[in-house]
Enzyme design. Structure first.
Site, short mmCIF file in Angstrom:
data_model
loop_
_atom_site.label_atom_id
_atom_site.label_comp_id
_atom_site.label_asym_id
_atom_site.label_seq_id
_atom_site.Cartn_x
_atom_site.Cartn_y
_atom_site.Cartn_z
N CYS A 182 5.96 -20.15 -22.89
CA CYS A 182 6.87 -20.88 -23.65
C CYS A 182 7.64 -19.51 -24.59
O CYS A 182 7.65 -18.33 -25.28
CB CYS A 182 6.50 -21.51 -24.59
SG CYS A 182 8.13 -22.08 -26.17
N LEU A 183 9.03 -18.74 -23.60
CA LEU A 183 9.58 -17.66 -23.80
C LEU A 183 10.93 -18.55 -23.55
O LEU A 183 11.30 -18.25 -22.41
CB LEU A 183 8.97 -16.70 -23.21
CG LEU A 183 9.51 -15.73 -23.75
CD1 LEU A 183 9.74 -14.98 -25.36
CD2 LEU A 183 9.49 -14.23 -23.25
#
Length: 184
Positions: A112-113
């Site tokens: 999750c970036l």
């Protein structure tokens, strides 16, 4: 409409082959851009890049991140990068190959970036992504989690979170999940 350029390209290929030379594989725009990005890499000293398929496959590579500060100091984390042919118009697909107890990386290795998703722009590059991954290890974010359990522990009990990270990196269990040792 006649595809004149296709005809001319085919004639050129036939002429080149007649000269006894092997056909030249044209690089896609994505490959050219990636080649430039890699040649201009300015990685932190704690990050390394490798090409397991050799130099002929730049579109698939691995990055190892070894944080030297924060909860994950002393760990070694491997990520695979799959770069699409339309790069930089689409972000590379990045997965963690190291199972990690982290609020922003789930147990299947999804990351999750924001710059790999909704905030991706063609001006960004591989260097930016690697720095983003490195930042996840020095500043894990409980506000945008993939691993909700890890995020809740980080938010509510940072000391327990640190204990869980150390246990996971040492190859132990956190809850029902076993982890492979990744200390270096």
């Amino acid at each position: 409409m006649i595809k004149l350029f296709k005809v001319k390209e085919r004639q050129r290929e036939i002429a080149e082959n007649a000269n006894g030379k092997p056909p030249v594989k044209k690089q896609t725009a994505g490959e050219l851009r990636l080649h430039r990005d890699i040649s201009e890499l300015n990685l932190p000293k704690t990050c390394t890049i490798a090409f397991p398929n050799g130099k002929d496959d730049l579109m698939n590579f691995e990055v190892t991140i070894r944080p030297d500060e924060g909860y994950y100091a002393g760990g070694s984390f491997l990520f695979s990068f799959q770069v699409p042919s339309v790069y930089p118009h689409e972000a590379p697909k990045v997965k963690s190959k190291t199972k990690v107890y982290h609020p922003n990386i789930d147990l299947e290795g999804n990351v999750c970036l924001n710059i790999l998703r909704e905030d991706w722009k063609p001006v960004l590059n591989v260097n930016t992504i690697i720095y983003g991954l490195f930042h996840l290890f020095t500043q894990p974010n409980h506000e945008d989690p993939l691993n909700h359990d890890a995020a809740a522990v980080l938010r509510d009990n940072p000391k327990l979170f640190e204990t869980n990270v150390r246990r996971a990196m040492a190859g132990g269990y956190v809850g029902q999940n076993s982890f492979t040792r990744c200390m270096h």
